[in-house]
Structure formats: structure tokens, C-alpha cells
Design an enzyme around this catalytic site. Structure first.
Site, mmCIF file in Angstrom:
data_model
loop_
_atom_site.group_PDB
_atom_site.id
_atom_site.type_symbol
_atom_site.label_atom_id
_atom_site.label_comp_id
_atom_site.label_asym_id
_atom_site.label_seq_id
_atom_site.Cartn_x
_atom_site.Cartn_y
_atom_site.Cartn_z
ATOM 1 C CG HIS A 35 -23.346 -68.197 8.199
ATOM 2 N ND1 HIS A 35 -23.962 -67.111 7.636
ATOM 3 C CD2 HIS A 35 -22.482 -68.662 7.258
ATOM 4 C CE1 HIS A 35 -23.493 -66.927 6.415
ATOM 5 N NE2 HIS A 35 -22.597 -67.838 6.156
ATOM 6 C CD GLU A 414 -2.791 -46.499 3.854
ATOM 7 O OE1 GLU A 414 -2.880 -47.736 3.966
ATOM 8 O OE2 GLU A 414 -1.719 -45.938 3.562
ATOM 9 C CG HIS A 476 1.247 -41.768 -4.817
ATOM 10 N ND1 HIS A 476 1.708 -42.981 -5.272
ATOM 11 C CD2 HIS A 476 1.740 -41.629 -3.554
ATOM 12 C CE1 HIS A 476 2.473 -43.534 -4.326
ATOM 13 N NE2 HIS A 476 2.501 -42.750 -3.284
#
Lengths: 673, 673
Positions: A35, A414, A476
Site C-alpha cells: 500500500h 469485550e 450465552h
């Protein structure tokens, strides 16, 4: 775009920045991939940052009090490699730059932590760098509070692209940093309005300035090609009491025919266009050749921090020897000698007491003893503190009013937590651990993988690790998450069976210097299975004989975590029918795999049927132990899950999904024929 | 808090909302688990929404033009179950509510799609609902543009909590919805300042109003317990040309001793406090008993939409029969008859032409033929359109100026894309597919898992599926991602070997009605291995004999995707040495596992050594086929990866990591001894 105005306005700056642009063009051309546009667009910002602000000494890249520079837009890796080569980092030679993206080179397609000094973190998966940087800044705050400004006093700088800011994890990072006023964090946004698919505004119209301000950041907007403006903005950012974002309006692939286009984002390899761009820069040397005066000027920048470092060394030498030793030990990832004894005592007590306790609670018992001894731990949870049992009495909660706090309320983030934990581990001097429900491994995955790839010992405390969590139901209940972590290279997955094994797992996770650990812990109470105290860490071998056959050995039951007690109950039933049965507890498959063949054969001898028991899918690495690596070793079966779970009390689920001692007995008998 | 003012201000409203609160308290008390506070806090908002605005008919829950109601804060499931029971959904009986969180009940801990009508999506993992809702709103826009307002004209309402807004995926959803002015999307934010760990401001100080505005949303702030204010705000939200967020200031666990505390977020089971709360509500009936007049009032709400539905049926009947049939077929997830012939023709052409082509390009060739025939496809990519090859000529790009566009530039938002694709599939009438690099499965994981759990046929186009992508290096090279998807229940993982198998994989993925598919596709060119045309879809059986042994069969090579041609080359070498070798192509392990034993034995007979070849970790479900499910079946080996990859050209990597025909030959000979 006519570059002459830029060239003439500040020729010394221009030439230094042009060196980055030219090296980028040459390396991408040689590799025929990479890049080009991002390094070419951000060369001015990076040049000013390194020349005027970044505290570093290229001859001492591990100096703990250096500023950290994070290239979150990792595809622009040639920006970083150019800077390291130009400023004189010993292991970033011209040869490395020439071998960009080739086998064995330090100059991988994206910056890889550990490949070369000065690469502070692995980036490429977008958003990771900016989210790591929160951990870097946190580590600095906590250590500054602990050791004082004499020893710890630095900044974390990030270059982030549009992609980083579109990834959701950036919001988790930004909102956390704003809440906690991480003022040493300065993000330089490469505002070039270009992504791979086209212009940013094809997919996004977010007012980034307003967005950062909404999260409590100080924001400035500048022309990213104006050296004076860049300098002033960084200087101002260093004085604010908030994290700072500087929106740098830039032209991707500046001066190239592909400037300001998505083509410019990729590999610019056309020789004529390359030549034209270099001409526009006033760059006349052959490929990969930086004129001596320019290289000398850059090397002076690389040496600029030597005096500051020497002063720091003197200051460091002036603190107490105890503090110096503590500091060095933490950065070396060594444990205090006392820890082994502490853990051994807990194991002894737990094996004697024989309580029924959930392993998440066992984990808390371990941490209550470990945290006061190991002062570099920083714990936390993604809003499940009481469920993950990650907080201990002495830690204190980190916040703007308590920088010494070692417990982080990460919020419902999280992914951001995992990325920031990686950042803390990478910064050095901190042992991060953090908790969530094991099913939410899914949210944290991108950063869990990177911990493994970077070889850093982040500890992921994953509680509620099976259908044993009960009523919360299948969303869960992890069933495939042991498999996910076990399939990931360089990851230790511990699934301890009781408090004793939990203590052993923690000892191993904290002893690790280059492997992250996943602790798979139960919500539900488990009986103690290690009722006979052994000082030695049996989990270190990954698997061991917990109970042997008394009658002639016909069956071996291999189990982990909450299913070890089921195996023990099944053994009782089988032995009562004179079917000699061994139980092997296997808290860590990865460590068992590293044992020599003699030990593995001793634990898993041929000649008996084998049944694996784990409330999860069989794909999680089981067949190697059940069937033997080359097959033909044993007749085997598996008691576990082959579907998602369900919502009901835990005992009902174990019964309905057939994960019981009775089902195990039936399976053994079926295999024995 | 004194509730009397609220009670007396609007007693009819109050009683209806109290029914939700009382049922919630009773169900959580009976289950002794669950989350009481959220339904109690949002009962007023939900009551006004259902009574005054939500277009639905409880007696016809599948009415395609109903408004969709998404409970993103899925832990508050009793809010939804209460509403469905109260308004008279047939399958949400009082018995179901009484059995909250018990085995076999429709009332799982978190709302599970498919358990009961009226549950539009599975929620619980935070942020998923709000991200799904973007797909619901997109589906409505696209279908409205296609069928006209006569047939499609509805809203998507979301209740989201603080946790949903903290999760990063919410930013991806919000910024996408704002960019595309999805004005039919209305988010009701339960602004209660409480999470599990404490008050929201412990972990977050984001100005959510400013944040949503920065992404182009219309925002209002109201008292979430004031029925008139709620009504007015929703009415206004329906008139704006932007997506709308209504910040509803509420008290979690309203009227309970635990009101406004994090305790109130969880299960409120104390009988005395329960009694006191009901008294404060003026609720005097026994547990689970809703007074007849209240139930009747709620059932009237459930029947309110019947007239609108009848009018819709009439309008629908007025459109052309062809359009009606198309609409019904798309909602039934049936394929047009023409598709099979189209795919068969492509297969024939590809097997005859025998070009070397990357399977990502093969996928584009398939889509170029499929998209014009299957008008309900909506394709897209997370800013990798040219790399994923997901865009075809006829789709048109979706945007505010082109609501008929069927191609979505998702931006750098893999997670948001996956969640929104799920939303489109759940809405009905749309076949979503979307692409990213396979390594970024990690980012999309939470939603990929939910597609499998919800049993919806979302298609994930995952290109650059191994070290074969080359120079981008280990951050971009999946090694464990086949294992991750294969370990997930109810997921088809296709790894086609050439254009023919790619066409077959697409046919299967699009035929699926309740299983999501992962298409694992190469960056690098692959030779055609299916050079003999077969009309039948051989991939439907998961694995098949591609080339058999000519000499006595001593070895079976099992391979997938890019490694099938390596297996074919190894076979040549082995056969030349008189080692009879069969090559089995295994594009889909999950489908092979569903075949009967006779077929499986036919493909994988005993008596030969087996070598699996896949440029990924062995944990990805291989041992079952290599060793046999019960072991003792074959001696076996594996040629693949046991570490992360590296940055270098693809050919170099295959050589260095030993994934070659020569290594395969050596492994076979080693096993033959």
C-alpha cells in the site's frame, strides 16, 4: 496537485518527508504489492512527529520511558519501516526495506510485533492499533502513579485511518479513553476520504470531530501537509487534560497520478508514474538510495532522544534498589519467587478442604492471593465483575480520581478490553487479565488472535464455560469456543476441574512469557477432584492420571473441567462392574502436546477403549487424544455436545444432552462390545 | 419513588404497563433467575409503542408488512414475552410465561428466534439487535422501492440498552444507518444509567445524543414514564427523513426496592419486595393473573391492526400475479426453477474451458448469472468489493439516491455487515450475501454464530482463504478459521476447488432455508479439477471421488479447495510409482457427515492410508475423516498448517510450509512404511 509550494515553503522538512515517500514507492514497486498511498499521504505528519515530538532513541529502542508510536493503519507499513530505517534502528537495514514482503524479512506486509524493534504492536486488522493504544496509555498512567514521573512520563501516539474509525472497536476505545481522560493518548487521524471501495462518503458520513467530542476528547483539525500546523497541534494536544484527536486533512498518494483515488490506496507500481512522482518531489537518486545529507538529518532525529534517555537512566538509578528491581522484574515478565509458595499453599488447603466450588470462584481465591504478591497485575471485566469473579480486595478501581487503581471496569466492551489488554502487555511492566462470558470469546476474537500471533501473555478469564450456566440459554452457552481457542496457534486453553487445577492454571498463565492463556471456568459448583495434595504443578504437563484402574484396565476416560467429576463418577460405576477404568484429567491439551512421547504413552497407553467427556463439540482437538495421531490406536467415543444448548436449569441440561456418568458408562460398554 | 402521581395521571395506561411489570416479577420469581429491571423500566415505552404505533396483528404474526419490533436488550426478554401473551399471540400462552427459562418452553432466558411468533430475532449478546435492525430497515427500503408502498410500508422499532450502545457494533450500525438515511428505523434507548457492574458513568461518559447526531440521526430526549411524551416522540420520529433515536430516561426496576440500582438489573426474587412493588402498582391479583379487563384491553391492542392487514391483503391481491408469486416465493425462500439450469450451464462451460481461475473470481462468474435470475439477492462487501468479487453488473449500488440498488458498500464494518445481513434474512424476502477476507471471520463471528443459532441462510463470502493470499502476511492469513466455522453447529462451510465446485456451493447455499453458509474462496488462481461435466451437484454429498486409483488402491488423499489440485499432482506422482491413489474432494464436511454410512464407506473405504491436505490447522474437523469416527479405521497423516503464516509470495509460502505434492507423496510413503 502542484507540490512546488510545499517544497519551497519548507525545503528541509520536505526532503525528509520525501525520503519516506520515495522509499515507499521503491519498496512497493520491488515487492509488486503493498500500500503506497498512506505513507505518502502521512509522511508530513510522521516527519514532524518524529522530528519534533516523539521521545525515542533509535540506539535504545527498549527504553521503557520512550513514547510509543502505533501505526493503527497497518497496511501503511512502509511508513513505519521507512522511519525506522531512516532514524537508524539497528535491525531495520536497507536490505530489510529492499526485501519488503519477502520470506524471512522483518518488513512483513503489515507490521509484525517482534520482527523489528520499534514495531510496538502488530496491526493490519483495522481498529486494533487504536484499541491497543488505550492499553498503552492505561499502562503509562498506572505506572506513572506507581513509580512517579521521574520514571514513567511518556505519550502514546497513534496514526489511524478511516478504516480504523469505521470499525466498531474504535468506538469502544474512544469512549473508554474519553471516560478515563487518558490525556497521554494522541491520535493522528489520516483524514484522506479514501478507502478501497472508493471515497469514504460512499459508506460513511460520520462527523468524526463531533463523534470524538461526544466521547470527551479534545479535537483539532489541521492541514496534514503543513509542518507548522502539525507541530502546533501536537504541542497543544500534549497540554490538554483529555485524550486528543488531530484530524489531519491529507491527500493519499500525494504527488502521484493516483493521488486522492482509491487506486492510490493500493500498490503503485507503474514505473513511469513512479518516476513522475519522484520528479515532483525533487527526488533524483536511484531506487532505495537516500542522499547522505537527508539520511544524516534523519539519523540526528533518531539520536535526538539520547540525552533524555541518559537523564532518565540517572533518575531511574536514583530510586530505591527495591523499586528498580521490581520495575525490571515486571518488564522482564519474571515472577516474584514468593508466588510459587503462595500457590502451593492454596493448593494444599483446597485439596484438604475439598469444598464444592465453581472454578470462577476458585479463580477469585487464587487472585486474592496472587494480586498482592504480583503488583503488576491489572484486572478487569467487561461489566461482569460479580460473575467473572475478577476483582479482588486490594486492587482499587482505576479512574480519573485513582490512577493507582489496578481494576478496570471495562464496560460492555469485550473487544476493546481484549485489545487494550494486549496494549498493556505490549507496553511492558503490566500483567493484564480480564473477564467476560466464554461465549463472548466471539466479540473478543480479533484481539485474542493477535495476542497469540504477537506472542504476548494476555490472560482471558472466560467464565460460564458451558451449558452448565443454565437458564441464560444458547446465546450465552459456549459449545464451539474451546475448539476456537484450541485451533488458534500459540494459545494455552486451560479448563481446570477444581480449585487445585485452577491455581495451577493461573500459575502457568502468569509464568508464560510469550503465550496468551484462556481460562475456561464454570459458573456452577464443582467438587474437588484433586483431593491428594501434590506440590508439583501437574497441569504443567497438560494431562495426567487422576485415578487409575484397580481392576484390569479396559477403559480410559479423558475429561476436562466440569466433566472430570462426571468421569470420576462413571469410573466408580464401571469399576463396580469390574471394568478397570482410568481417569485422565486434561486441563490443557496444548501443554500435553508438548510432552515427550514417553509421557504421553504413559498417560494414554494403548489397549483400552477411550471416551472423551467435555460439554462442548468434539472438534475441539479431541480426536488426536481419542484416536491417536496416526489412527489405529484406540476405539473411542465422545460424550459432549453436537448442537447449541438450551435455556433450562443446568442439571436438566446435562441430563437432556446426555452428559452424565450413566451415558459415559453406556458408551464404554458399547465400545467394549 | 412515589408512583401515585404516575398511577393517577393516566390510570388506563398505568394498568396496562403494570401488567408487564407484574408478569415480569412473577416469571423471574418462578424461574429464580432472569432480569426483572429492564421490562419494569421500559414497560411504559413498550405499552405506548404497542398501543399507539406498532402496526401488527397478533392473529397474523407473519404478515409481511407488519412493523418489526426488536428487543436488542434481550436480557429483558420478559418484556417481549409479556407483550406477546397480553396481546394474544396464539403460541405465547400463560403456560409458556409460567415456564420462563425452563426446558422446552418458548420463553428462553433470552428471546430465541423461531421459538415463538413475534420474536423477530435472537438477542442477548448485546448490540446484535440494533445491528440486525439496520438490515430490517434496509430490507424494507429495498422492497418498498421494488414493490411500491402499496405492498411494503413499515417501520422497524428497537429497544436498546446502555450495553447495546457501548458495544462497538452499535457504532457500525448507527453510522451506516445515518449515512443511508434509513428513516424507517426508530431506536428507543432505555436510558437508565445502570449496568451490571454499577452505574453507566463508572465506565462511560459518552454524550449519546451528540454521538447519534454526529452520525446523522434525528434525536429526541424524553421522560420514559410519560405516556404522552412517548407517544409524541414516536409520532415525530415517524415523520423525519433520518433514522431516529429517542432517549427515554427511565428508572430500572421502577417501583421496586431495587429501583435505580444494578441489583435491579438482575433477578428480583425477594417475596416481600415483590409484594411491596405490586402494591405500589396497585396490582392485587395473584401471581400470573391479569385481571380480565386489563387482558381484554391488551387483546384489543393485539387486534388493532386487523383492519390494516385486511386492507393490505386487498392491496396485495391487486398487484400482478407475477409480482405476487415473486413476493411469495422470496418470502418462502424458494428458488426460481430457472436457477438450476443456469448453474448447470455454467458448470458445463467451466469444466470444458478448464481455465485457471481464482475461486473468488469463479464466485463472481456464478453471481453474474444468479443475480439477474434471483432478484431477491442483496450483495455487498466490507470495503473489499474488488477483492471479494461480490459485485455484479446488474445490481446497482444502494444509497439514498437509489433505493433499488442491491449492492451494499458496507464500509469497514464486518461485524455490522454480518448482523445487518442477518436482519435482512430475518425480515424476509431478501437473500443476503456479503464478503470480507476470511481472516476477518473474527470480526463477524458474533453474528455468524447467531445466523447458525437462528437457522437463517445468510451467506458469508470469505475470500483470501489461506496463506495463498501471500504478501499481506499472517494477520490476513486464516489458518484456524475453517476450524472455527466447522466447529459451529448448523453451519455449512464450503471450500470449493474450482469454478465447478464454486457453482455447486452457491447453488447449495442459495437452496438452504435454515443453515448459513461460509464460502471459503481463494485469492490465487486454481486449475479446473472437475474437467468432466456432471449435471448433478456432486458437492451436495459433501465429498466425492474425484479421481480413483488405477493401480491397487493403497492411498486416499482427501483435500479441499486450493489443495485439491495438489492432491491431484501427488496422485500422479504416486501412481507413477505404482502406488494406487484415490483423490477425494471434500468441499463440505458438514454435508458429507449427513450422508448415509454406505456412501461414506464408498468414498472412504478401509484398507488404504489416508492423507488430508488443507492449508489450515488439522483441528478443523479432519480427524473424523482421516481416522474414522471410532478410530482403528486407517493410518493417516495431514499436510497443512500448525502455526500462523508469514508474509511472502504465495508459492514461496506453500513451499516453506510444506504444502506440496512432494510432501504429500513423502507422507503417504511414510505411512505405508
Amino acid at each position: 496537485m502542484d507540490l512546488s509550494a510545499l517544497r519551497t515553503a519548507n525545503p528541509e522538512h520536505w526532503t525528509k518527508a520525501a525520503a519516506i515517500r520515495a522509499l515507499t514507492l521503491d519498496a512497493v514497486h520491488a515487492a509488486n504489492s503493498g500500500h503506497s498511498g498512506m505513507p505518502m499521504g502521512m509522511a508530513d505528519v510522521a516527519t514532524v512527529l518524529f522530528e519534533k515530538h516523539l521521545k525515542f532513541d533509535a540506539s535504545a529502542p527498549d527504553w521503557p520511558d520512550r513514547d510509543r508510536f502505533i501505526l493503527s493503519a497497518g497496511h501503511g507499513s512502509m511508513l513505519l519501516y521507512s522511519l525506522l530505517y531512516l532514524t537508524g534502528y539497528e535491525d531495520m537495514t536497507l536490505e530489510q526495506v529492499r526485501n519488503f514482503r519477502q520470506w524471512g524479512a522483518r518488513t512483513a506486509g503489515h507490521p509484525e510485533y517482534g520482527h523489528a524493534k520499534g514495531i510496538e504492536t502488530t496491526t493490519g486488522p483495522l481498529g486494533q492499533g487504536i484499541a491497543n493504544s488505550v492499553g498503552f496509555a492505561l499502562a503509562e498512567e498506572i505506572q506513572r502513579a506507581h513509580y512517579g514521573r521521574k520514571v514513567v512520563d511518556h505519550h502514546t501516539y497513534v496514526i489511524a485511518g478511516d478504516g480504523c474509525l469505521m470499525e466498531g472497536v474504535s468506538q469502544e476505545a474512544i469512549s473508554f479513553a474519553g471516560k478515563h481522560a487518558l490525556s497521554r493518548l494522541i491520535v493522528l487521524w489520516d483524514n484522506n476520504n479514501i478507502t478501497i471501495d472508493g471515497t469514504v462518503d460512499m459508506a460513511d458520513s460520520t462527523d468524526q470531530v463531533a463523534r470524538f467530542r461526544a466521547s470527551g476528547w479534545h479535537v483539532q483539525q489541521i492541514d496534514g501537509h503543513d509542518p507548522a500546523a502539525i507541530d502546533e497541534a501536537i504541542a497543544r494536544a500534549k497540554t490538554t487534560r483529555k485524550p486528543s484527536m488531530i484530524a489531519c486533512k491529507t491527500h493519499i498518494a500525494l504527488g502521484h497520478a493516483a493521488q486522492d483515488t482509491s487506486k492510490g490506496h493500493g500498490a503503485l507500481t507503474d514505473p513511469d508514474q513512479l518516476k513522475a512522482a519522484k520528479e515532483a518531489y525533487g527526488w533524483t537518486t536511484p531506487a532505495f538510495v537516500v542522499p547522505d545529507d537527508v539520511k544524516t538529518a534523519w539519523e540526528a532525529i533518531g539520536a535526538r532522544g539520547a540525552a533524555a534517555r541518559a537523564e532518565w537512566e540517572a533518575r531511574f538509578a536514583s530510586i530505591s534498589e527495591r523499586r528498580q528491581a521490581e520495575f525490571r522484574r515486571a518488564y522482564a515478565r519474571e515472577l516474584p519467587r514468593k508466588l510459587t509458595g503462595t500457590i502451593r499453599a492454596l493448593k494444599k488447603q483446597a485439596s484438604e478442604a475439598g469444598h464444592k466450588v465453581a472454578t470462577r470462584k476458585s479463580s477469585e481465591m487464587v487472585l486474592e492471593l496472587v494480586n498482592p504478591v504480583l503488583r503488576e497485575t491489572v484486572g478487569g471485566s467487561a461489566d461482569l465483575t460479580g460473575s467473572n469473579n475478577t476483582k479482588t480486595g486490594d486492587l482499587g478501581v482505576f479512574g480519573a480520581d485513582n490512577r493507582k487503581g489496578r481494576y478496570i471496569h471495562w464496560g460492555i466492551r469485550e473487544h476493546g478490553m481484549a485489545a487494550a489488554m494486549n496494549g498493556m502487555a505490549l507496553h511492558g511492566g503490566i500483567r493484564p487479565y480480564g473477564g467476560t462470558f466464554m461465549a463472548f470469546t466471539d466479540y473478543a476474537r480479533p484481539s485474542m488472535r493477535l495476542a497469540a500471533l504477537m506472542r504476548i501473555p494476555t490472560v482471558f478469564v472466560m467464565t460460564h464455560d458451558s451449558i452448565g450456566l443454565g437458564e441464560d440459554g444458547p446465546t450465552h452457552q459456549p459449545v464451539e469456543h474451546l475448539a476456537i481457542s484450541r485451533a488458534t496457534p500459540n494459545t494455552w486453553v486451560f479448563r481446570p476441574a477444581d480449585t487445585v487445577e485452577t491455581a495451577e492454571a493461573w500459575e502457568l498463565a502468569l509464568s508464560s512469557t510469550e503465550t496468551p492463556s484462556v481460562l475456561s471456568l464454570t459458573r456452577q459448583g464443582l467438587p474437588t477432584v484433586r483431593t491428594q495434595h501434590k506440590g508439583r504443578n501437574l497441569s504443567a504437563q497438560g494431562a495426567y492420571v487422576l485415578a487409575d484402574a484397580t481392576a484390569k484396565r479396559q477403559a480410559i476416560l479423558i475429561a476436562t473441567g466440569s466433566e472430570v467429576s462426571i468421569a470420576m463418577a462413571a469410573r466408580e460405576l464401571l469399576e463396580a462392574e469390574d471394568i478397570g477404568t482410568r481417569v485422565v484429567s486434561m486441563p490443557c491439551m496444548e501443554l500435553f502436546a508438548t510432552q515427550d512421547e514417553t509421557y504421553r504413552r504413559k498417560v494414554l497407553p494403548a489397549g483400552a477403549v477411550r471416551v472423551g467427556i467435555e460439554a462442548a463439540v468434539r472438534d475441539g482437538g479431541w480426536d488426536r487424544w481419542l484416536l491417536g495421531e496416526r489412527g489405529k490406536e484406540a476405539k473411542a467415543g465422545f460424550i459432549g455436545m453436537d448442537s447449541f444448548g438450551a435455556s433450562a436449569p443446568a442439571e436438566v441440561l446435562y441430563e437432556k444432552f446426555g452428559i452424565t456418568a450413566e451415558a459415559t458408562v453406556a458408551k464404554v460398554k458399547e465400545l467394549l462390545g
